[in-house]
Design an enzyme around this catalytic site. Structure first.
Site, short mmCIF file in Angstrom:
data_model
loop_
_atom_site.label_atom_id
_atom_site.label_comp_id
_atom_site.label_asym_id
_atom_site.label_seq_id
_atom_site.Cartn_x
_atom_site.Cartn_y
_atom_site.Cartn_z
N GLU A 496 1.10 -1.09 -0.08
CA GLU A 496 -0.04 0.29 0.27
C GLU A 496 1.33 1.41 -0.20
O GLU A 496 1.74 1.70 1.31
CB GLU A 496 -0.89 -0.33 0.76
CG GLU A 496 -2.18 -1.18 1.17
CD GLU A 496 -2.10 -1.96 3.01
OE1 GLU A 496 -2.12 -0.98 3.77
OE2 GLU A 496 -3.05 -2.86 2.64
N GLU A 527 -3.98 -7.07 3.12
CA GLU A 527 -2.90 -7.46 3.67
C GLU A 527 -3.07 -8.69 3.72
O GLU A 527 -1.38 -9.21 2.78
CB GLU A 527 -2.69 -7.57 5.87
CG GLU A 527 -2.06 -6.00 5.76
CD GLU A 527 -3.17 -4.96 5.29
OE1 GLU A 527 -4.82 -5.41 5.67
OE2 GLU A 527 -3.33 -4.18 5.08
N GLN A 549 2.02 -2.00 5.95
CA GLN A 549 2.47 -0.76 6.57
C GLN A 549 2.59 -0.47 7.87
O GLN A 549 3.06 0.26 7.99
CB GLN A 549 0.84 -0.16 5.35
CG GLN A 549 1.41 1.47 5.04
CD GLN A 549 0.38 2.78 4.71
OE1 GLN A 549 -0.72 2.42 5.26
NE2 GLN A 549 0.49 2.56 3.43
N ASP A 552 1.02 -2.76 13.24
CA ASP A 552 -0.27 -3.27 13.50
C ASP A 552 -1.24 -4.03 13.23
O ASP A 552 -2.22 -4.19 13.36
CB ASP A 552 -1.28 -1.97 13.97
CG ASP A 552 0.25 -0.98 15.00
OD1 ASP A 552 -0.04 -1.11 16.44
OD2 ASP A 552 1.16 -0.84 14.93
N TYR A 553 -1.71 -3.51 11.14
CA TYR A 553 -2.32 -4.63 10.51
C TYR A 553 -1.77 -5.17 9.84
O TYR A 553 -2.29 -6.14 9.35
CB TYR A 553 -2.40 -2.93 9.36
CG TYR A 553 -2.67 -1.76 9.95
CD1 TYR A 553 -3.71 -2.32 11.21
CD2 TYR A 553 -1.53 -0.49 10.00
CE1 TYR A 553 -4.63 -0.76 11.31
CE2 TYR A 553 -2.62 0.74 10.16
CZ TYR A 553 -3.77 0.24 11.30
OH TYR A 553 -4.44 1.40 11.76
N HIS A 594 -0.43 2.76 16.10
CA HIS A 594 0.16 2.65 15.37
C HIS A 594 1.78 2.92 16.31
O HIS A 594 2.93 3.42 16.47
CB HIS A 594 0.18 3.94 14.44
CG HIS A 594 -0.78 4.62 13.43
ND1 HIS A 594 -2.27 4.66 13.73
CD2 HIS A 594 -0.68 4.02 12.16
CE1 HIS A 594 -2.15 4.18 12.44
NE2 HIS A 594 -1.87 4.41 11.41
#
Ligand SMILES: Cc1ncc(C[n+]2csc(CCOP(=O)(O)OP(=O)(O)O)c2C)c(N)n1
Ligand SMILES: [Mg+2]
Length: 804
Positions: A496, A527, A549, A552-553, A594
């Protein structure tokens, strides 16, 4: 051993000659008979579980006919007929997997590690180098989670696009011939309800990759009927909006019935042609399929299917319909077909028997050896009666497995604990030999065992000269990636915002403009399939860096990393590799989503991958450099707050390698060792300076990689000197700090050198609250570290360090 005759055709329209049709009939029957006999083997107790491809034979015969050399399959547990029809699975091998035969010659998919119905071809030579994939029929290694074959299918197809459109890849003809290869997927109707199915379908439509996805629709997912699974009860109808039109790109959607031989042939040949020539994704919805024996050996379908449905399934069995087709088209007489059937039955019986003999032969030898050694030791032991009893019991075991043998030997050695003589030694050394063999059988190949293992990549130190200016950390990475794009044609990066703007922190800034969209590209927000795109392209010999990115994701992609990538080498016993690098960023920055540092989660789920936690971008670039010279999958967690910090630019970017598994001592000290990594390195170093003022001399060690972990014993050596240790990070308490403690205290046997209790410093158990105060009260601060270390020294010497 009678072999399945592989169908090795490169024609583009189906050959419906008599010989070809009868060969299809033979293979379909062979597969069906294997299913029928396989189920019985499980019920006889010779195998633990069975799941079979009956009812799905005909469509797979058609798919196999359209499948060409260099193509890849990514499917699921019903695909045995396909694997047999392309010549990559004999009936004997099929049964060897059912019995869990650990010999890779007998069970080439996984050497007994994968449950039956999990297929794979071997892409690698024994030394871990690539075979010529364009001269093979290829199947990615299956996994059990429903729909999990989809993300990597996208990557397998995307690789063809890269090979076709990226001029720099034209020379790699072992891997691709101009991107002509199609990636063929299969999935059950019920599994299309999974989110990753839709994610992969959407991405394939956007990217226009040569992927043919077939849905084997038998109207059920175990006991649950279609109306619970799919909108409108039909996946092709539900997906109609994805269909391409004259003016818009999308999918070609084909619907066909699972018992219609000619229709299936046409459907699969058309699909193959469209995907191969136009690089357009195709979806084939094969419905009216059946399950003659129900879902698996775990239960019977009479419990949940109506009498009417069961009757329908009997009437519309695809092999019976195929037989009717052959007879009505006058391709063969009933006698000819009966003869083929009789031959197939005899053939399956024979191959099954051979598989069983081969499987039990080795174990029988081990059993006999163990019995005679135990009896030998019994002769000279005061425990003779009990030992003889153990040996006799072992000899009476019906269908013995290795566990029966080894557990008896271990019990015997326990009984012999007070004995000391040659016969006991013989038993002990036999057990040791077996332990090594069993390690190879059951525990090897979690990591690469080739010469490209990260452990074999030599350290090259960064160099600096008079031109080495101070730059933002992100520029070190940018210059490294630029160098690598220039020098390694197989390397490419995507994710991304990676393309046009060069990622959210600009480590690829300007590199798409310089090297092109195929090398540095944007993806949509997805993801799981970003990971799959990486796995699939790496399976085809490319060197992707897939970006998540923010750490956390990662969770959306974690399943694919854990279920597919991390265990790939292990579950194929070194038969496949996918050296994908996941690039992500984490540790402290801002707020609940984040600032994550879920390293414990990563460590628990991604064994089989290398886990790099660089403290700055110079280290990160050196780690990428090492990884790209190795053949292992990895995740690199860059420091989210480090891109704008100044670093000195090395003059040998791309050449220096950070050794993986080797911690670095950042500050020498004699009183206490602090072991840490990532963004915490800077804070711990600052704390060490403050502690120095207080008269406490701290040694600071950056582990650099959590997997592998300090294979050099650097931390143990430090503790031998300081006799005190704290493991500090910003994961939750009991996360990676506890892991590091276990690795050092247990793994490096340093307990006896400790003069103080070993401690950990971690973040709070919750995610960090927003803003600077949120960070201060959630993540470990400089004061937290100073006070914790001071507390240790207070206990040692309260006079010099009075309680605060
Ligand atoms: C993620 C996940 N959830 C549940 C299961 C258990 N499971 C195995 S097969 C299956 C049904 C799949 O049905 P379908 O996709 O229609 O394939 P079929 O077996 O009917 O060919 C389920 C729920 C699983 N393997 N993976
Ligand atoms: Mg189904």
């Amino acid at each position: 051993m009678p072999e399945v005759q592989p169908i090795r055709k490169t024609v583009i329209s189906p050959d419906l000659s008599k010989d070809a049709v009868l060969e299809d009939f033979r293979v379909a029957l062979l597969s069906r008979q294997a299913s029928l006999v396989g189920r019985k083997e499980v019920f006889m107790g010779k195998a633990k579980f069975g799941i079979f491809g009956d009812g799905k034979e005909l469509a797979q015969i058609a798919m196999a006919r359209a499948f060409q050399l260099g193509d890849f399959r990514s499917g699921y547990y019903r695909d045995q007929t396909f694997m047999m029809a392309i010549g990559e699975l004999t009936v004997q091998q099929y049964f060897s997997q059912l019995y869990a035969h650990t010999n890779v010659e007998m069970e080439p998919a996984s050497a007994g590690r994968l449950m039956n119905g999990h297929f794979a071809t071997r892409s690698l030579n024994e030394d871990g180098s690539w075979k010529e994939l364009t001269k093979m029929y290829n199947s990615a290694a299956d996994i059990s989670p429903t729909a999990a074959q989809m993300p990597k299918l996208l990557g397998l197809a995307f690789a063809s696009k890269l090979f076709r459109e990226n001029k720099g890849l034209k020379g790699f003809t072992d891997l691709s011939i101009n991107g002509n290869e199609v990636a063929w997927g299969s999935i059950g109707n019920a599994s299309t309800s999974e989110g990753i199915f839709f994610e992969a379908i959407n991405a394939a439509g956007v990217m226009q990759v040569p992927m043919v996805i077939s849905i084997w629709d038998d109207a059920y997912g175990i006991s649950v009927p279609q109306e619970y699974h799919t909108t409108k009860g039909s996946i092709s109808e539900a997906l109609a909006g994805f269909e391409r039109t004259d003016s818009q790109k999308g999918f070609e959607i084909i619907k066909v019935k699972g018992w219609d031989y000619e229709g299936l042939m046409q459907a699969f040949f058309n699909a193959g042609k469209i995907a191969r020539e136009e690089h357009v994704p195709v979806l084939i919805h094969v419905d009216e399929m059946t399950q003659p024996q129900g879902h698996s050996t775990s239960g019977s379908h009479e419990r949940y299917k109506s009498a009417e449905r069961l009757k329908w399934e009997k009437e519309w069995d695809c092999i019976d319909k195929f037989r009717e087709y052959i007879l009505s088209s006058k391709i063969a007489t009933p006698e000819t077909l009966d003869k083929i059937e009789a031959q197939v039955k005899a053939d399956v019986r024979k191959q099954k028997e051979t598989a069983w003999q081969e499987f039990s032969k080795e174990i029988k030898v081990e059993l006999q050896e163990a019995i005679s050694l135990i009896k030998g030791a019994a002769e000279y032991s005061t425990r003779k009666v009990i030992l003889t009893q153990m040996a006799d019991e072992l000899s009476r075991t019906i269908n013995p497995i290795r566990k029966d043998v080894i557990s008896t030997v271990r019990k015997a050695l326990l009984a012999l604990r007070f004995d000391s003589n040659e016969t006991k030694n013989k038993l002990k050394s036999w057990y040791k030999e077996q332990t090594e063999k069993n390690h190879d059988r059951y525990n090897s190949h979690l990591y690469s065992e080739s010469k490209w293992s990260v452990q074999n990549i030599e350290e090259v130190k960064p160099e600096y000269d008079e031109k080495s200016i101070l730059v933002d950390g992100r520029e070190v990475l940018q210059k490294y990636f630029d160098y690598t794009l220039e020098h390694n044609p197989k390397f490419f990066a995507f994710g991304e915002d990676v393309g046009k703007i060069g990622d959210v922190n600009q480590a690829f800034a300007g590199l798409q403009a310089k090297h092109g969209e195929l090398r540095v590209s944007d993806t949509s927000i997805r993801e799981a399939t970003i990971v799959g795109q990486g796995i699939g392209t790496a399976l085809r010999g490319l060197r992707p860096v897939a970006e998540i990115q923010y750490i956390d994701y990662l969770l959306y992609g974690l399943q694919m990393l854990s279920d597919d990538l991390a265990c790939l080498q292990y579950r194929t016993k070194g038969g496949q590799k996918a050296p994908l690098i996941i690039r992500t960023r984490g540790h402290r920055l801002e707020g609940v989503w984040h600032s994550g540092s879920p390293m414990g989660m990563i460590l628990s789920t991604l064994r089989g991958m290398v886990v790099c936690v660089p403290r700055d971008m110079t280290q990160a670039a050196g780690m990428y450099s090492t990884l790209l010279k190795s053949d292992e999958p990895a995740i690199v967690v860059e420091c989210l707050n480090g891109y704008r910090l100044k670093e000195k630019l090395p003059s040998n970017l791309g050449e220096y390698n950070v050794p993986l598994g080797k911690p670095e001592v950042l500050r020498e000290g004699k009183d206490i060792t602090i072991v840490t990594y990532g963004s915490m390195c800077r804070i711990v170093l600052e704390a060490a300076s403050e502690l120095n003022e207080l008269g406490i001399d701290v040694e600071v060690i950056d582990v650099q990689t959590l997997l592998p972990f300090d294979t050099y014993g650097v931390i143990g050596n430090s503790i031998k000197k300081t006799n005190r240790v704290i493991f500090a990070d910003e994961d939750v308490p009991g996360g990676a700090s506890a892991y590091m403690m276990q690795q050092v205290i247990e793994g490096q046997e340093v307990f006896r050198y400790l003069d103080s209790e070993p401690l950990t410093i971690a973040a709070k158990a919750h995610r960090p609250a927003y803003s600077s105060d949120g960070d201060y009260f959630s993540k470990p601060s400089l004061e937290d570290i100073v006070e914790k270390v001071y507390g240790v020294m207070n206990e040692v010497d309260p006079k010099s360090f009075p309680a605060l």
